[in-house]
Design a protein around this motif. Structure first.
Motif, short mmCIF file in Angstrom:
data_model
loop_
_atom_site.label_atom_id
_atom_site.label_comp_id
_atom_site.label_asym_id
_atom_site.label_seq_id
_atom_site.Cartn_x
_atom_site.Cartn_y
_atom_site.Cartn_z
N ALA A 121 0.86 -1.19 0.00
CA ALA A 121 0.00 0.00 0.00
C ALA A 121 0.89 1.24 0.00
O ALA A 121 1.97 1.24 0.58
CB ALA A 121 -0.89 0.00 1.23
N PRO A 122 0.44 2.32 -0.65
CA PRO A 122 1.26 3.52 -0.66
C PRO A 122 1.34 4.16 0.74
O PRO A 122 0.41 4.07 1.53
CB PRO A 122 0.54 4.45 -1.64
CG PRO A 122 -0.85 3.94 -1.69
CD PRO A 122 -0.79 2.47 -1.41
N VAL A 123 2.47 4.80 1.01
CA VAL A 123 2.68 5.50 2.28
C VAL A 123 2.62 6.99 1.99
O VAL A 123 3.26 7.48 1.05
CB VAL A 123 4.06 5.13 2.88
CG1 VAL A 123 4.32 5.89 4.15
CG2 VAL A 123 4.14 3.63 3.11
N GLU A 178 3.65 10.79 -1.75
CA GLU A 178 3.15 9.42 -1.84
C GLU A 178 4.32 8.52 -2.24
O GLU A 178 4.91 8.68 -3.30
CB GLU A 178 2.05 9.36 -2.89
CG GLU A 178 1.46 7.99 -3.09
CD GLU A 178 0.41 7.96 -4.17
OE1 GLU A 178 -0.17 6.90 -4.38
OE2 GLU A 178 0.16 9.00 -4.81
N ARG A 179 4.63 7.55 -1.38
CA ARG A 179 5.73 6.62 -1.65
C ARG A 179 5.16 5.24 -1.95
O ARG A 179 4.41 4.69 -1.16
CB ARG A 179 6.66 6.52 -0.46
CG ARG A 179 7.31 7.83 -0.08
CD ARG A 179 8.20 7.69 1.15
NE ARG A 179 8.51 8.96 1.72
CZ ARG A 179 9.43 9.80 1.25
NH1 ARG A 179 10.11 9.46 0.19
NH2 ARG A 179 9.64 10.96 1.83
N LEU A 180 5.57 4.70 -3.10
CA LEU A 180 5.12 3.37 -3.50
C LEU A 180 6.23 2.69 -4.29
O LEU A 180 6.64 3.20 -5.33
CB LEU A 180 3.84 3.47 -4.34
CG LEU A 180 3.25 2.16 -4.82
CD1 LEU A 180 2.80 1.31 -3.63
CD2 LEU A 180 2.07 2.40 -5.73
N ASN A 181 6.71 1.58 -3.78
CA ASN A 181 7.77 0.78 -4.43
C ASN A 181 9.01 1.62 -4.75
O ASN A 181 9.58 1.52 -5.83
CB ASN A 181 7.24 0.13 -5.71
CG ASN A 181 6.11 -0.82 -5.42
OD1 ASN A 181 6.04 -1.41 -4.35
ND2 ASN A 181 5.22 -0.97 -6.38
N GLN A 189 9.25 4.74 -5.43
CA GLN A 189 8.99 5.93 -6.21
C GLN A 189 8.19 6.92 -5.37
O GLN A 189 7.34 6.54 -4.60
CB GLN A 189 8.21 5.60 -7.47
CG GLN A 189 8.97 4.72 -8.42
CD GLN A 189 8.14 4.37 -9.65
OE1 GLN A 189 6.93 4.55 -9.65
NE2 GLN A 189 8.80 3.88 -10.69
N VAL A 190 8.50 8.22 -5.55
CA VAL A 190 7.82 9.27 -4.78
C VAL A 190 7.06 10.16 -5.75
O VAL A 190 7.61 10.63 -6.75
CB VAL A 190 8.84 10.10 -3.98
CG1 VAL A 190 8.14 11.21 -3.22
CG2 VAL A 190 9.63 9.22 -3.03
N GLN A 191 5.80 10.40 -5.45
CA GLN A 191 4.99 11.34 -6.23
C GLN A 191 4.51 12.43 -5.29
O GLN A 191 3.99 12.15 -4.22
CB GLN A 191 3.80 10.64 -6.87
CG GLN A 191 3.02 11.55 -7.78
CD GLN A 191 1.90 10.83 -8.50
OE1 GLN A 191 1.59 9.69 -8.20
NE2 GLN A 191 1.28 11.53 -9.44
N THR A 192 4.70 13.68 -5.68
CA THR A 192 4.34 14.82 -4.85
C THR A 192 2.99 15.38 -5.28
O THR A 192 2.71 15.51 -6.47
CB THR A 192 5.41 15.92 -4.97
OG1 THR A 192 6.67 15.34 -4.63
CG2 THR A 192 5.12 17.06 -4.04
N HIS A 193 2.16 15.68 -4.29
CA HIS A 193 0.84 16.26 -4.53
C HIS A 193 0.74 17.57 -3.77
O HIS A 193 1.26 17.68 -2.66
CB HIS A 193 -0.27 15.35 -4.01
CG HIS A 193 -0.22 13.96 -4.56
ND1 HIS A 193 -0.94 13.59 -5.66
CD2 HIS A 193 0.44 12.85 -4.14
CE1 HIS A 193 -0.72 12.30 -5.90
NE2 HIS A 193 0.11 11.84 -5.00
N LEU A 194 0.05 18.56 -4.33
CA LEU A 194 -0.31 19.77 -3.61
C LEU A 194 -1.83 19.76 -3.46
O LEU A 194 -2.56 19.72 -4.44
CB LEU A 194 0.13 21.02 -4.37
CG LEU A 194 1.62 21.31 -4.34
CD1 LEU A 194 1.93 22.52 -5.21
CD2 LEU A 194 2.11 21.54 -2.93
N PRO A 225 -6.11 10.28 -4.31
CA PRO A 225 -6.10 9.77 -2.94
C PRO A 225 -5.40 10.71 -1.95
O PRO A 225 -5.65 10.63 -0.75
CB PRO A 225 -5.34 8.44 -3.05
CG PRO A 225 -4.65 8.47 -4.35
CD PRO A 225 -5.40 9.39 -5.23
N ALA A 226 -4.59 11.62 -2.43
CA ALA A 226 -3.91 12.57 -1.55
C ALA A 226 -4.90 13.53 -0.90
O ALA A 226 -4.65 14.03 0.20
CB ALA A 226 -2.85 13.33 -2.32
N VAL A 227 -6.02 13.80 -1.55
CA VAL A 227 -7.03 14.71 -1.00
C VAL A 227 -7.60 14.11 0.29
O VAL A 227 -7.72 14.81 1.30
CB VAL A 227 -8.14 14.99 -2.03
CG1 VAL A 227 -9.26 15.80 -1.42
CG2 VAL A 227 -7.57 15.70 -3.24
#
Length: 147
Positions: free
Chosen positions: A55-57, A83-86, A88-93, A110-112
Motif C-alpha cells: 500500500a502507498p505510504v 506518496e511513496r510506493l515501491n 517511487q515518490v509522487q508529490t501532490h499539492l 487519494p492525496a485529498v
C-alpha cells in the motif's frame, strides 16, 4: 401480384414478382437472465489483486498558503503530500479554498483524502476532542445540534 412457388411446393403471394422466402418454423430464442446467473458470471470474472502488493505510504506536511500562493489568495489550507510506493515518490499539492478540497491531479486523487484526515486530526487534537466524538458534534440539517 404474381404467384411464386415456395418451399414444399406451396404458392405464396408476392408483390413485384419476387419470390418470397419461406419462414422458418423455429421461434427466435428469448434469453432471460436471472439475478443469480448474472451474479455467478460476474463473480467468476472478478480479478483479485495480488496479496503482496504494498500500500502507498503518505507523508503530509502543512504549508503556509500566504507564503506559497501570495497575499491575495483564496486558499485557506495548503498541504504537500508525498506518496511513496515501491521506491517511487509522487508529490501532490492539496488545496482547500472556496471551491472545496482538490489536488493538482484532481478531486478524486487519494492525496485529498489523506490531507483531509490530517486536517481533521490536527483540529481535534488542538481542541482536546477525541476524533470519534468530533464527527458527531455540530448542527444538523434541521438546525438542531447533535448530542
Amino acid at each position: 401480384m404474381t404467384k411464386a412457388t415456395g418451399a414444399g411446393g406451396r404458392k405464396t403471394r408476392t408483390r413485384g414478382g419476387a419470390a418470397k422466402k419461406p419462414k422458418s418454423s423455429r421461434k427466435p430464442k428469448t434469453v432471460k437472465k436471472t439475478a443469480k446467473k448474472t451474479a455467478k458470471k460476474t463473480a467468476r470474472k472478478r480479478i483479485l489483486a495480488p496479496a503482496n502488493v504494498a500500500a502507498p505510504v503518505f507523508d503530509v506536511r502543512e504549508l503556509d498558503p500566504i507564503r506559497k500562493c501570495g497575499p491575495n489568495t483564496s486558499v485557506e489550507r495548503l498541504y504537500r503530500v508525498d506518496e511513496r510506493l515501491n521506491g517511487q515518490v509522487q508529490t501532490h499539492l492539496v488545496f482547500l479554498d472556496r471551491h472545496g478540497w482538490y489536488c493538482e491531479h484532481g478531486r478524486t486523487c487519494p492525496a485529498v483524502d489523506r490531507a483531509r484526515k490530517t486536517q481533521r486530526t490536527q483540529k481535534t487534537q488542538k481542541n482536546g476532542i477525541h476524533a470519534r466524538d468530533a464527527q458527531h458534534n455540530g448542527p444538523t440539517h434541521n438546525g438542531r445540534t447533535r448530542a
